[in-house]
Write a protein that holds these residues in place. Structure first.
Motif, PDB file in Angstrom:
ATOM      1  N   HIS A  78      39.083  51.981  60.260  1.00 48.67           N
ATOM      2  CA  HIS A  78      38.106  51.471  61.226  1.00 48.67           C
ATOM      3  C   HIS A  78      38.673  51.531  62.646  1.00 48.67           C
ATOM      4  CE1 HIS A  78      34.820  49.059  62.812  1.00 48.67           C
ATOM      5  NE2 HIS A  78      35.717  48.272  63.386  1.00 48.67           N
ATOM      6  N   VAL A  79      39.928  51.181  62.803  1.00 49.69           N
ATOM      7  CA  VAL A  79      40.575  51.267  64.115  1.00 49.69           C
ATOM      8  C   VAL A  79      40.603  52.715  64.601  1.00 49.69           C
ATOM      9  CG1 VAL A  79      42.770  50.966  65.324  1.00 49.69           C
ATOM     10  CG2 VAL A  79      41.951  49.176  63.796  1.00 49.69           C
ATOM     11  N   GLU A  80      40.850  53.651  63.693  1.00 46.87           N
ATOM     12  CA  GLU A  80      40.868  55.070  64.067  1.00 46.87           C
ATOM     13  C   GLU A  80      39.483  55.535  64.503  1.00 46.87           C
ATOM     14  OE1 GLU A  80      42.227  59.043  64.584  1.00 46.87           O
ATOM     15  OE2 GLU A  80      43.156  57.053  64.627  1.00 46.87           O
ATOM     16  N   VAL A  81      38.427  55.080  63.812  1.00 45.01           N
ATOM     17  CA  VAL A  81      37.061  55.433  64.203  1.00 45.01           C
ATOM     18  C   VAL A  81      36.762  54.901  65.604  1.00 45.01           C
ATOM     19  CG1 VAL A  81      34.618  55.013  63.701  1.00 45.01           C
ATOM     20  CG2 VAL A  81      36.187  55.610  61.846  1.00 45.01           C
ATOM     21  N   GLN A  82      37.173  53.680  65.866  1.00 43.29           N
ATOM     22  CA  GLN A  82      36.959  53.103  67.198  1.00 43.29           C
ATOM     23  C   GLN A  82      37.725  53.879  68.267  1.00 43.29           C
ATOM     24  OE1 GLN A  82      36.191  48.480  67.201  1.00 43.29           O
ATOM     25  NE2 GLN A  82      38.081  48.907  66.134  1.00 43.29           N
ATOM     26  N   ARG A  83      38.935  54.276  67.956  1.00 43.55           N
ATOM     27  CA  ARG A  83      39.749  55.019  68.924  1.00 43.55           C
ATOM     28  C   ARG A  83      39.079  56.345  69.282  1.00 43.55           C
ATOM     29  NH1 ARG A  83      43.426  58.984  69.483  1.00 43.55           N
ATOM     30  NH2 ARG A  83      43.049  59.698  67.361  1.00 43.55           N
ATOM     31  N   LEU A  84      38.606  57.067  68.272  1.00 42.53           N
ATOM     32  CA  LEU A  84      37.941  58.347  68.530  1.00 42.53           C
ATOM     33  C   LEU A  84      36.623  58.137  69.269  1.00 42.53           C
ATOM     34  CD1 LEU A  84      38.621  60.123  65.118  1.00 42.53           C
ATOM     35  CD2 LEU A  84      39.694  60.623  67.324  1.00 42.53           C
ATOM     36  N   ASP A  85      35.922  57.059  68.954  1.00 42.25           N
ATOM     37  CA  ASP A  85      34.668  56.772  69.646  1.00 42.25           C
ATOM     38  C   ASP A  85      34.911  56.517  71.132  1.00 42.25           C
ATOM     39  OD1 ASP A  85      31.687  55.884  69.450  1.00 42.25           O
ATOM     40  OD2 ASP A  85      32.715  54.265  70.516  1.00 42.25           O
ATOM     41  N   ARG A  86      35.975  55.780  71.450  1.00 42.49           N
ATOM     42  CA  ARG A  86      36.306  55.554  72.863  1.00 42.49           C
ATOM     43  C   ARG A  86      36.655  56.864  73.547  1.00 42.49           C
ATOM     44  NH1 ARG A  86      39.246  51.413  70.590  1.00 42.49           N
ATOM     45  NH2 ARG A  86      41.216  52.453  71.054  1.00 42.49           N
ATOM     46  N   GLY A  87      37.339  57.730  72.854  1.00 35.61           N
ATOM     47  CA  GLY A  87      37.658  59.025  73.439  1.00 35.61           C
ATOM     48  C   GLY A  87      36.419  59.853  73.708  1.00 35.61           C
ATOM     49  N   CYS A  88      35.456  59.839  72.779  1.00 35.38           N
ATOM     50  CA  CYS A  88      34.223  60.603  72.977  1.00 35.38           C
ATOM     51  C   CYS A  88      33.437  60.094  74.180  1.00 35.38           C
ATOM     52  CB  CYS A  88      33.356  60.535  71.722  1.00 35.38           C
ATOM     53  SG  CYS A  88      34.027  61.427  70.299  1.00 35.38           S
ATOM     54  N   ARG A  89      33.526  58.808  74.454  1.00 35.15           N
ATOM     55  CA  ARG A  89      32.785  58.230  75.565  1.00 35.15           C
ATOM     56  C   ARG A  89      33.527  58.325  76.898  1.00 35.15           C
ATOM     57  NH1 ARG A  89      28.599  54.866  73.778  1.00 35.15           N
ATOM     58  NH2 ARG A  89      28.542  54.580  71.524  1.00 35.15           N
ATOM     59  N   SER A  90      34.796  58.614  76.869  1.00 38.53           N
ATOM     60  CA  SER A  90      35.593  58.625  78.100  1.00 38.53           C
ATOM     61  C   SER A  90      35.339  59.887  78.912  1.00 38.53           C
ATOM     62  CB  SER A  90      37.078  58.511  77.756  1.00 38.53           C
ATOM     63  OG  SER A  90      37.874  58.606  78.930  1.00 38.53           O
ATOM     64  N   ILE A  91      35.315  59.714  80.222  1.00 36.93           N
ATOM     65  CA  ILE A  91      35.230  60.871  81.127  1.00 36.93           C
ATOM     66  C   ILE A  91      36.581  61.557  81.242  1.00 36.93           C
ATOM     67  CG2 ILE A  91      34.833  61.556  83.533  1.00 36.93           C
ATOM     68  CD1 ILE A  91      32.917  59.209  83.772  1.00 36.93           C
ATOM     69  N   TRP A  92      37.638  60.764  81.201  1.00 33.62           N
ATOM     70  CA  TRP A  92      38.957  61.208  81.646  1.00 33.62           C
ATOM     71  C   TRP A  92      39.787  61.754  80.482  1.00 33.62           C
ATOM     72  CZ3 TRP A  92      37.983  61.146  86.541  1.00 33.62           C
ATOM     73  CH2 TRP A  92      37.133  60.167  87.044  1.00 33.62           C
ATOM     74  N   LEU A  93      39.317  62.867  79.908  1.00 34.41           N
ATOM     75  CA  LEU A  93      39.997  63.485  78.774  1.00 34.41           C
ATOM     76  C   LEU A  93      41.020  64.509  79.255  1.00 34.41           C
ATOM     77  CD1 LEU A  93      36.899  64.119  76.471  1.00 34.41           C
ATOM     78  CD2 LEU A  93      38.475  62.185  76.400  1.00 34.41           C
ATOM     79  N   PHE A  94      42.017  64.772  78.424  1.00 34.59           N
ATOM     80  CA  PHE A  94      43.010  65.815  78.713  1.00 34.59           C
ATOM     81  C   PHE A  94      43.704  66.207  77.416  1.00 34.59           C
ATOM     82  CE2 PHE A  94      45.204  61.747  79.257  1.00 34.59           C
ATOM     83  CZ  PHE A  94      46.337  61.918  78.476  1.00 34.59           C
ATOM     84  N   VAL A  95      44.428  67.311  77.477  1.00 38.77           N
ATOM     85  CA  VAL A  95      45.291  67.749  76.380  1.00 38.77           C
ATOM     86  C   VAL A  95      46.724  67.623  76.871  1.00 38.77           C
ATOM     87  CG1 VAL A  95      45.998  69.672  74.920  1.00 38.77           C
ATOM     88  CG2 VAL A  95      43.576  69.286  75.388  1.00 38.77           C
ATOM     89  N   GLY A  96      47.512  66.816  76.176  1.00 38.42           N
ATOM     90  CA  GLY A  96      48.880  66.557  76.597  1.00 38.42           C
ATOM     91  C   GLY A  96      49.825  67.702  76.316  1.00 38.42           C
ATOM     92  N   GLY A  97      51.061  67.497  76.716  1.00 33.57           N
ATOM     93  CA  GLY A  97      52.067  68.540  76.548  1.00 33.57           C
ATOM     94  C   GLY A  97      52.364  68.868  75.097  1.00 33.57           C
ATOM     95  N   THR A  98      52.130  67.924  74.184  1.00 39.52           N
ATOM     96  CA  THR A  98      52.368  68.162  72.763  1.00 39.52           C
ATOM     97  C   THR A  98      51.147  68.723  72.050  1.00 39.52           C
ATOM     98  OG1 THR A  98      51.739  65.879  72.237  1.00 39.52           O
ATOM     99  CG2 THR A  98      54.073  66.320  72.690  1.00 39.52           C
ATOM    100  N   GLY A  99      50.055  68.912  72.791  1.00 34.53           N
ATOM    101  CA  GLY A  99      48.843  69.441  72.187  1.00 34.53           C
ATOM    102  C   GLY A  99      47.900  68.372  71.676  1.00 34.53           C
TER     103      GLY A  99
END
Length: 681
Positions: free
Chosen positions: A396-417
């Motif tokens: 459930h925590v993982e679902v919430q984490r991904l949901d916050r990412g989908c809603r965020s404007i400020w996305l990026f791909v880090g140095g580790t991919g």
């Protein structure tokens, strides 16, 4: 003016377009009475009070540092559990962590009090009931300078428990809260930092626009840098096709080669390969902090803008399509909206930055949405298969984490991919082997250049300081108007705004003004006078020169006419005004014809009065009499003088004198009214 009408039924409009995948599922039920979920619109948080019942001898608290062991108190925590649960209702994850930290702090305090009593040879019982709390615990908390928030939360929870038991409350004195000092850098330093941010954003924007052109099929490189980017993109695109993955893993990109061997053999960098399509962490943080510096918003307001529906927070201005309106929601203020307006053509403004960023992170968002669908489906399967509560909670925590990412404007791909976003704590910037914030890294780069030029280095600021800097800017631009600061910061209480204008910079300026005022005051008294005008000028603008003092004396000694004009030499008027003057009499003319008159700020009323008198005379006499007199020239002079004053003030004064003459409250000099005729004397 038009009435705005915005469609707010966005969920209905987007039905069937993947909106269902962004709905946060209800948290799993728990059968442990000491475990419960705190539901929040952004993130549900699991609270586990078992650790307080069993005790802890090793671990890390929410601040990242181990504060020490504490013993378990199962009966006490079970007694307080309903009150704790009620007090945490609807709170955010960060606030819940702070409340749990407060409980652990009190558990340690209870242990310390019992241990101290044992060392003194006193028989001290173990506290397992709120009725066993005494003022000794309050005194011990104050002596150890416990944080007032930690103290008050526990006391409020204990009082709620006592009330439920029908017992009197604890009336303990809270520890004094330390005064929070807001230390901001000087305005010159903040201007340099803002300019560095602007340059950094311009660099990011040009790079992302270049990457967009590089990915075009007919792109022809013109520089060595463009050729290098094209080489990286072609290699990365081939890996995408061969692996059937938009974001291939590092192992898929380099194969069986090590990182060093891959770079030496291909002359390619893994980070640059990903950057041909995806923004990196530095670029995202640059865009985010540029918006933060321009809006004056809280960090959380900007970070939690919901990107799933752009028009809900970023749209054209209803009356001017060349402008935009940015709307943020402050959760801590009960969902109160904050507005920012700006021009679309300003490329470093928050509106254009956010719109561009939403376009550049579309591939990342699609990847996150796919991961969210898989995580939600897995959670559903786990619920049906009877998985344990611990497994369901983690999923459930993982679902919430991904949901916050989908809603965020400020996305990026880090140095580790890995995919990250602002506040996701995915990756951090590193400087000389140490983890630092974005602003610390940017300030370090700026200071390197300043040290080379022999300039003093800048002080490091935090992301939250931009709101204080914005408040200080408004304070100065509004002439120290705290109500203007309160309105633009969107505060509900003036007490909140007062904290923003209580910082080291403004306090130092106020102290300096007080010292300057006292110095100037005693300087005036030492000269045997107290001139308020000179005192006020010194406070606002600095020193007063002898020339200024002479001009002030000349102004004060000028004689005023009926028209409130100043006269340079009333005893020697020009011959055209008073031909028979011999210097022994004052000038008797009170008209707008003398070139020795001085226009003063207070002359508006007199000039408006005379202009209206001349208009009445013009209507009352014959054309021949008007043209053969000098009234026409006087009227022209009066109208020209009125042009020197604000239009609104002129219209108000003219209307007032027109009504006064028409009602008879003011008589025009030189006119004699009779029943049958009007005669000019």
């Amino acid at each position: 003016m038009s009435i705005r009408c915005h469609n707010k039924d966005h969920l209905l409009k987007n039905a069937g377009s993947g909106a269902e995948s962004l709905v946060i599922k209800s948290p799993p039920e728990t059968h442990n009475p000491l475990q419960f979920w705190v539901e929040h619109p952004a993130q549900n948080t699991l609270v586990d009070l078992t650790i307080l019942a069993e005790g802890q001898t090793k671990g890390v608290d929410c601040s990242g540092r181990w504060k020490g062991d504490f013993s378990g108190r199962p009966q006490l925590i079970r007694q307080m559990e309903p009150a704790i649960k009620a007090s945490l209702l609807g709170l955010s994850a960060a606030t819940v962590r702070n409340r749990m930290h407060a409980l652990r702090t009190w558990w340690r305090l209870l242990d310390h009090v019992e241990k101290a009593a044992e060392q003194e040879g006193e028989s001290r019982f173990k506290v397992e009931d709120v009725r066993q709390l005494t003022r000794v615990h309050s005194i011990y908390a104050c002596q150890n300078r416990m944080d007032s928030c930690v103290f008050n939360f526990f006391v409020c929870t204990a009082n709620a428990t006592l009330t439920e038991l029908g017992l009197p409350k604890l009336y303990w004195d809270s520890p004094e809260s330390p005064k929070i000092s807001r230390n901001l850098p000087p305005q010159a330093d903040t201007d340099v930092l803002r300019m560095a941010l602007k340059y950094a954003w311009q660099k990011v924007r040009k790079k992302r626009e270049l990457m967009d052109r590089v990915r075009e099929a007919n792109f022809i490189p013109k520089t060595a840098e463009e050729s290098d980017f094209l080489k990286h993109w072609l290699y990365f695109n081939n890996i995408q096709i061969s692996c059937n993955s938009v974001l291939p893993a590092s192992e898929q990109i380099r194969g069986k080669m090590t990182f060093r061997k891959f770079k030496d053999s291909t002359n390619l960098a893994l980070c640059t390969l990903r950057e041909t399509l995806f923004p990196n962490m530095w670029e995202t943080h640059t865009a985010f902090h540029m918006c933060l510096a321009s809006t004056g918003w809280n960090v959380s307001v900007l970070a939690t803008l919901d990107a799933s529906i752009e028009e809900s927070f970023l749209r054209n201005h209803p009356q001017d399509e060349s402008r935009y309106t940015l709307v943020g929601t402050k959760a801590r203020a009960g969902g109160k909206e904050q507005y920012v307006n700006g021009l679309w053509k300003t490329l470093w403004g928050p509106g254009p930055i956010i719109r561009a960023w939403l376009k550049w992170v579309v591939p990342i968002r699609k990847l996150l949405q796919a991961e969210l669908l898989i995580a939600q489906e897995l959670y559903k399967i786990m619920c049906q298969s009877g998985a344990s509560h611990g497994e369901l909670a983690r999923q459930h925590v993982e679902v919430q984490r991904l949901d916050r990412g989908c809603r965020s404007i400020w996305l990026f791909v880090g140095g580790t991919g890995q995919i990250g976003w602002v506040d996701s704590k995915c990756e951090r910037h590193y400087l000389n082997g140490n983890s630092v914030t974005y602003l610390e890294y940017l300030t370090f780069e700026v200071n390197e250049e300043r040290i080379v030029r022999g300039e003093a280095p800048l002080a490091v600021v935090k992301s939250s300081d931009f709101r204080d800097i914005f408040a200080m800017y408004i304070w100065r631009q509004s002439g120290s108007n705290i109500l203007a600061v309160m309105r633009l910061l969107n505060h509900a209480r003036l007490r909140t705004t007062q904290r923003y204008v209580d910082n080291n910079i403004l306090n130092a300026e106020r102290d300096q003004k007080v010292r300057t005022f006292l110095d100037d005051l005693f300087s005036e008294l030492g000269q045997g006078r107290l001139d308020i005008t000179i005192l006020a000028h010194r406070q606002q603008f600095g020193s007063v020169t002898p020339e200024m003092e002479k001009r002030l004396d000349d102004y004060r000694t000028l004689e005023r006419s009926r028209l409130r004009f100043g006269c340079k030499n009333p005893y020697n008027p020009p011959a055209a005004i008073q031909p028979d003057t011999d210097g022994s009499k004052r000038c008797g003319q009170q008209r707008l014809l003398c070139n020795a008159g001085v226009i003063l700020p207070e002359s508006l009323e007199g000039v408006a009065m005379r202009v209206e008198e001349l208009r009445v005379i013009q209507r009352s006499v014959s054309i021949e009499a008007w043209l053969t007199s000098d009234f026409s020239q006087e009227l022209i002079n009066g109208l020209n003088v009125l042009k020197l004053f604000p239009l609104h003030d002129v219209l108000t004064a003219v209307e007032r004198w027109t009504l006064a003459i028409a009602s008879g409250a003011h008589r025009v000099p030189g006119l004699r009214f009779d029943i049958n005729r009007v005669e000019v004397i």
